[in-house]
Scaffold this motif. Structure first.
Motif, PDB file in Angstrom:
ATOM      1  N   VAL A 227       0.866  -1.491  -0.089  1.00  0.00           N
ATOM      2  CA  VAL A 227       0.157   0.584  -0.250  1.00  0.00           C
ATOM      3  C   VAL A 227       0.925   1.399  -0.183  1.00  0.00           C
ATOM      4  N   ARG A 228       2.109   0.755   1.064  1.00  0.00           N
ATOM      5  CA  ARG A 228       2.686   2.959   0.259  1.00  0.00           C
ATOM      6  C   ARG A 228       4.123   3.241  -0.617  1.00  0.00           C
ATOM      7  N   ARG A 229       3.833   1.698  -1.049  1.00  0.00           N
ATOM      8  CA  ARG A 229       4.826   1.525  -2.531  1.00  0.00           C
ATOM      9  C   ARG A 229       3.526   2.300  -3.576  1.00  0.00           C
ATOM     10  N   MET A 230       2.595   1.516  -3.406  1.00  0.00           N
ATOM     11  CA  MET A 230       1.548   1.988  -4.615  1.00  0.00           C
ATOM     12  C   MET A 230       0.971   3.478  -4.231  1.00  0.00           C
ATOM     13  N   THR A 231       1.211   3.591  -2.885  1.00  0.00           N
ATOM     14  CA  THR A 231       0.931   5.071  -2.373  1.00  0.00           C
ATOM     15  C   THR A 231       1.776   6.294  -2.619  1.00  0.00           C
ATOM     16  N   GLY A 232       2.954   5.722  -2.970  1.00  0.00           N
ATOM     17  CA  GLY A 232       4.201   6.133  -3.145  1.00  0.00           C
ATOM     18  C   GLY A 232       3.947   7.104  -5.371  1.00  0.00           C
ATOM     19  N   ALA A 233       3.796   5.689  -5.569  1.00  0.00           N
ATOM     20  CA  ALA A 233       3.461   5.406  -7.182  1.00  0.00           C
ATOM     21  C   ALA A 233       2.512   6.147  -7.409  1.00  0.00           C
ATOM     22  N   LEU A 234       1.588   6.551  -6.911  1.00  0.00           N
ATOM     23  CA  LEU A 234       0.155   7.600  -7.104  1.00  0.00           C
ATOM     24  C   LEU A 234       0.617   8.770  -7.054  1.00  0.00           C
ATOM     25  N   VAL A 235       0.873   9.251  -6.272  1.00  0.00           N
ATOM     26  CA  VAL A 235       1.490  10.519  -5.775  1.00  0.00           C
ATOM     27  C   VAL A 235       3.099  11.349  -5.985  1.00  0.00           C
ATOM     28  N   ALA A 236       3.391   9.945  -6.886  1.00  0.00           N
ATOM     29  CA  ALA A 236       4.924  10.797  -8.288  1.00  0.00           C
ATOM     30  C   ALA A 236       3.488  11.093  -9.262  1.00  0.00           C
ATOM     31  N   VAL A 237       2.916  10.473  -9.831  1.00  0.00           N
ATOM     32  CA  VAL A 237       2.098  10.278 -11.251  1.00  0.00           C
ATOM     33  C   VAL A 237       1.060  11.775 -10.632  1.00  0.00           C
ATOM     34  N   GLY A 238       1.293  12.240  -9.627  1.00  0.00           N
ATOM     35  CA  GLY A 238       0.797  13.227  -9.206  1.00  0.00           C
ATOM     36  C   GLY A 238       1.440  14.570  -9.414  1.00  0.00           C
ATOM     37  N   GLN A 239       2.080  14.484  -9.133  1.00  0.00           N
ATOM     38  CA  GLN A 239       3.554  15.788  -9.335  1.00  0.00           C
ATOM     39  C   GLN A 239       4.390  15.556 -10.126  1.00  0.00           C
ATOM     40  N   GLY A 240       4.090  14.503 -11.386  1.00  0.00           N
ATOM     41  CA  GLY A 240       4.687  14.346 -12.625  1.00  0.00           C
ATOM     42  C   GLY A 240       5.823  14.097 -12.440  1.00  0.00           C
ATOM     43  N   ARG A 241       6.374  13.117 -11.351  1.00  0.00           N
ATOM     44  CA  ARG A 241       7.792  12.689 -11.514  1.00  0.00           C
ATOM     45  C   ARG A 241       7.553  11.230 -12.031  1.00  0.00           C
ATOM     46  N   LEU A 242       6.214  10.508 -12.217  1.00  0.00           N
ATOM     47  CA  LEU A 242       6.014   9.511 -13.216  1.00  0.00           C
ATOM     48  C   LEU A 242       4.799   9.665 -13.713  1.00  0.00           C
TER      49      LEU A 242
END
Length: 291
Positions: A227-242
């Motif tokens: 869950v923490r890894r999925m959350t981190g990845a989704l936030v990175a998408v929201g920030q434009g980093r992924l």
């Protein structure tokens, strides 16, 4: 042994001070939530050794509004099994000042298993937006959310990314390495991955409004730190980093090393909120027990 009873208990805790939910070894100074629960149950002076089976493991710093566990309890002198409400009150009394409380108890069949009978588990991850430093949060939120400097997350892109994770997948890229790695099937069914506006626990009283996001995940079971890894990845998408393409590549790699370093969301924003069971599984029948 008519006075031996198996109970399912639901319990909540603020995980900041604990080493996680499971029992810590004797030499470790910081204890797990299980240590405190078992100590409280031992103070009821049962005849049998006290051992909790926890349904859902949570790490250091992770919180729960509703985790669960089962245990057996045999009373002395042919005393009847504890009534459920009395058991809740007694355990909470012996928990003292620990930030742990039992919320419900059910007497369950003797073959009930808190972990294997669970039908689904739900987590919520809380994010405070536009907070450059945690000292600018309300004190009550200090260890209960992840503060992010910017308010400019692309929530639409995050929701598209979350939709990529829903369904049956090999989530190997979203699990951290631990001792259970060889024994856990990485194929999981993620039933829910949603992103909705949230709020501070002090929204009506703090001197300024802080926007929050709540990310909700539901599955029958999760991998270690999934869950923490999925959350981190989704936030990175929201920030434009992924990008969405990057996220899809990470998922399809099926390799924990494919997950970018430095993206994992911190433990403090994560809450286990529900562990669900079939009503028929937790229904106790005196006749069945005697048989």
């Amino acid at each position: 042994m008519h006075n031996l009873a198996r109970y399912l208990v639901f319990f909540q805790y603020i995980g900041t001070k604990y080493s996680g939910v499971v029992k810590a070894p004797p030499h470790q100074l910081r204890k797990g939530v299980q240590n405190y629960l078992e100590d409280a149950i031992r103070r009821l002076k049962p005849l049998n050794p006290v051992s909790l089976t926890i349904s859902s493991r949570t790490d250091t710093g992770v919180h729960a509004l509703s985790n669960s566990a089962h245990f057996d309890l045999q009373r002395k002198n042919d005393n009847p099994p504890f009534p459920e409400d009395s058991l809740v009150d007694a355990i909470n009394f012996h928990l003292g000042t620990a930030q742990i409380r039992v919320t419900r108890a059910h007497r369950v069949p003797d073959d009930f298993h808190a972990r294997y009978c669970a039908q689904s588990r739900s987590y919520i991850y809380r994010i405070a937006l536009g907070v450059p430093h945690h000292s600018q949060l309300p004190l009550i939120e200090h260890d209960l959310c992840w503060n992010i400097r910017s308010t400019e997350l692309d929530v639409g892109a995050m929701r598209e990314a979350a939709a990529l994770l829903v369904g049956v997948h090999d989530f190997s890229s979203f699990r951290a390495v631990n001792s259970d790695l060889p024994f856990k099937n990485p194929v999981k069914t993620l039933d829910v991955a949603s992103i909705q506006p949230g709020s501070s626990f002090t929204q009506a009283h703090f001197h300024r409004e802080i926007p929050f996001l709540e990310l909700t995940f539901t599955s029958r079971s999760f991998l270690y730190k999934q869950v923490r890894r999925m959350t981190g990845a989704l936030v990175a998408v929201g920030q434009g980093r992924l990008s969405l393409h990057n996220l899809k590549e990470i998922l399809e790699a099926r390799d924990s090393l494919a997950y970018p370093q430095g993206l994992v969301a911190p433990a403090r924003g994560l809450f286990l909120t529900r562990v669900d069971y079939r009503a028929t599984d937790i229904q106790f029948s005196q006749q069945t027990s005697e048989e």
